[in-house]
Scaffold this motif. Structure first.
Motif, mmCIF file in Angstrom:
data_model
loop_
_atom_site.group_PDB
_atom_site.id
_atom_site.type_symbol
_atom_site.label_atom_id
_atom_site.label_comp_id
_atom_site.label_asym_id
_atom_site.label_seq_id
_atom_site.Cartn_x
_atom_site.Cartn_y
_atom_site.Cartn_z
ATOM 1 N N LEU A 123 70.527 0.051 72.048
ATOM 2 C CA LEU A 123 69.731 1.107 71.432
ATOM 3 C C LEU A 123 68.505 0.533 70.732
ATOM 4 O O LEU A 123 67.405 1.095 70.822
ATOM 5 C CB LEU A 123 70.586 1.879 70.426
ATOM 6 C CG LEU A 123 71.609 2.840 71.021
ATOM 7 C CD1 LEU A 123 72.593 3.304 69.945
ATOM 8 C CD2 LEU A 123 70.910 4.041 71.651
ATOM 9 N N GLN A 179 66.066 -0.386 73.453
ATOM 10 C CA GLN A 179 65.480 0.817 74.047
ATOM 11 C C GLN A 179 64.404 1.397 73.142
ATOM 12 O O GLN A 179 63.358 1.869 73.620
ATOM 13 C CB GLN A 179 66.569 1.867 74.295
ATOM 14 C CG GLN A 179 67.463 1.589 75.485
ATOM 15 C CD GLN A 179 68.322 2.796 75.791
ATOM 16 O OE1 GLN A 179 67.805 3.873 76.077
ATOM 17 N NE2 GLN A 179 69.631 2.632 75.731
ATOM 18 N N ARG A 180 64.669 1.372 71.830
ATOM 19 C CA ARG A 180 63.680 1.924 70.891
ATOM 20 C C ARG A 180 62.358 1.166 71.003
ATOM 21 O O ARG A 180 61.268 1.768 70.933
ATOM 22 C CB ARG A 180 64.243 1.825 69.469
ATOM 23 C CG ARG A 180 63.312 2.371 68.392
ATOM 24 C CD ARG A 180 63.093 3.861 68.543
ATOM 25 N NE ARG A 180 62.201 4.354 67.500
ATOM 26 C CZ ARG A 180 60.866 4.387 67.608
ATOM 27 N NH1 ARG A 180 60.260 3.958 68.719
ATOM 28 N NH2 ARG A 180 60.132 4.856 66.632
ATOM 29 N N LEU A 206 66.934 8.996 71.859
ATOM 30 C CA LEU A 206 67.880 8.010 72.394
ATOM 31 C C LEU A 206 69.314 8.362 72.025
ATOM 32 O O LEU A 206 70.241 8.076 72.787
ATOM 33 C CB LEU A 206 67.539 6.611 71.868
ATOM 34 C CG LEU A 206 66.148 6.072 72.210
ATOM 35 C CD1 LEU A 206 65.944 4.714 71.558
ATOM 36 C CD2 LEU A 206 65.955 5.983 73.719
#
Length: 318
Positions: free
Chosen positions: A89, A92-93, A103
């Protein structure tokens, strides 16, 4: 309440394998995330205002923990699958520049959870605070002296439906018509209405502002319309460009839709009703253009960005 939706698709290839063996606690991952976000220069403003707050939200929501306080969990050791998920995560951010709420599929207003995805703007309206914390509803005083007397509410530009749901909570005797031009946004709103078991009180309607409610009159109209000027929209960082542009774009000075609401709202208010509207930073423009006694309501994080006008102020024509 429905269970929390899963985060976005796994992208384990973004995470070096050895990181999951290096960072063992939430404290470790917090330090890592803050450093990554600061180095990447990501933008905030979708419920958080700093790299630390953004990291805390991702870690807590990613673990399905309460988001109000990180401290009790800082030294908790995580399982390897948990560490991999959180590292993913975080990456991805940085890699996608999508708001964390996209997300994770979740955003909060006043501590109340709502589903979100790219079909709707990430909710962050000041109106939620004003309705839920007493800034609007004040027994015997203020814009709405008797919340129990409010029985019909119109929520314009409802998006995810969050303000309609908060209005139903703040005004327990009211039914709400919630209008949006976007059919996709109304799909998300329907999920949120169902999550909060408000189907019998909130009526979702597709259309352009007041068009779907011709002939109807309300004790309260709430509106968080698009109010960002063209030049500002063009200069958005990636996080804001990830949201539906129609939820932001308000014309050359940002106030085109606000002007329409001001001109038409009086036709849809009851005698003792009123309009609560968020407009961003256009107060001086509106006060110069409209000869109206705007009452500006401040929230914890805003000054002069939300106005109240009564039916009498707007020249009730119903």
């Amino acid at each position: 309440m429905a269970p929390r939706p899963p985060a976005g698709p796994a992208q384990a290839d973004l995470v070096p394998a050895d990181l999951a063996d290096t960072f063992l606690t939430i404290r470790d991952l917090l330090r890592h995330a803050v450093g990554r976000f600061r180095a990447a220069g990501i933008a905030f403003g979708h419920g958080t205002t700093s790299a630390l707050d953004e990291a805390a939200f991702i870690l807590l929501e990613g673990l399905s923990l309460p988001i109000d306080d990180l401290n009790p969990w800082l030294d908790a050791r995580l399982t390897r699958p948990e560490r991999l998920r959180l590292l993913d995560l975080i990456e991805q951010r940085v890699a996608t520049r999508k708001p964390a709420s996209y997300l994770l599929g979740r955003a909060y207003i006043q501590g109340i959870p709502f589903r979100v995805d790219e079909r709707v703007i990430v909710p962050r309206s000041y109106l939620g605070e004003l309705m839920m914390s007493g800034g609007l509803v004040q027994e015997g005083a203020g814009p709405v002296p008797d919340p129990m007397a409010v029985t019909r509410i119109l929520d314009l530009c409802t998006g995810s439906g969050c303000l309609a749901i908060l209005a139903a909570m703040a005004f327990p005797e009211a039914t709400i018509d919630a209008v949006d031009l976007s059919a996709e946004a109304l799909e998300v709103a329907a999920l949120n209405v169902a999550d909060h078991d408000m189907q019998d009180r909130i009526n979702l309607m597709a259309g352009d502002l007041f068009a779907p409610v011709a002939g109807r009159h309300y004790d309260l109209i709430i509106a968080n319309p698009p109010y960002v000027a063209e030049a500002e929209v063009s200069a958005f960082p990636p996080e804001y460009r990830a949201e539906p542009v129609m939820a932001h774009a308000g014309g050359p000075d940002g106030l085109d839709i606000v002007r329409r609401i001001l001109r038409e709202a009086g036709d849809h208010l009851t005698e003792h009703g009123g309009l609560l509207c968020e407009i961003g930073t256009g107060a001086e423009i509106l006060e110069e253009e409209f000869d109206l006694p705007f009452l500006w309501l401040d929230s914890q994080d805003s000054t002069g960005e939300v106005f109240w006008l009564s039916a009498a102020d707007l020249g009730l024509r119903a």
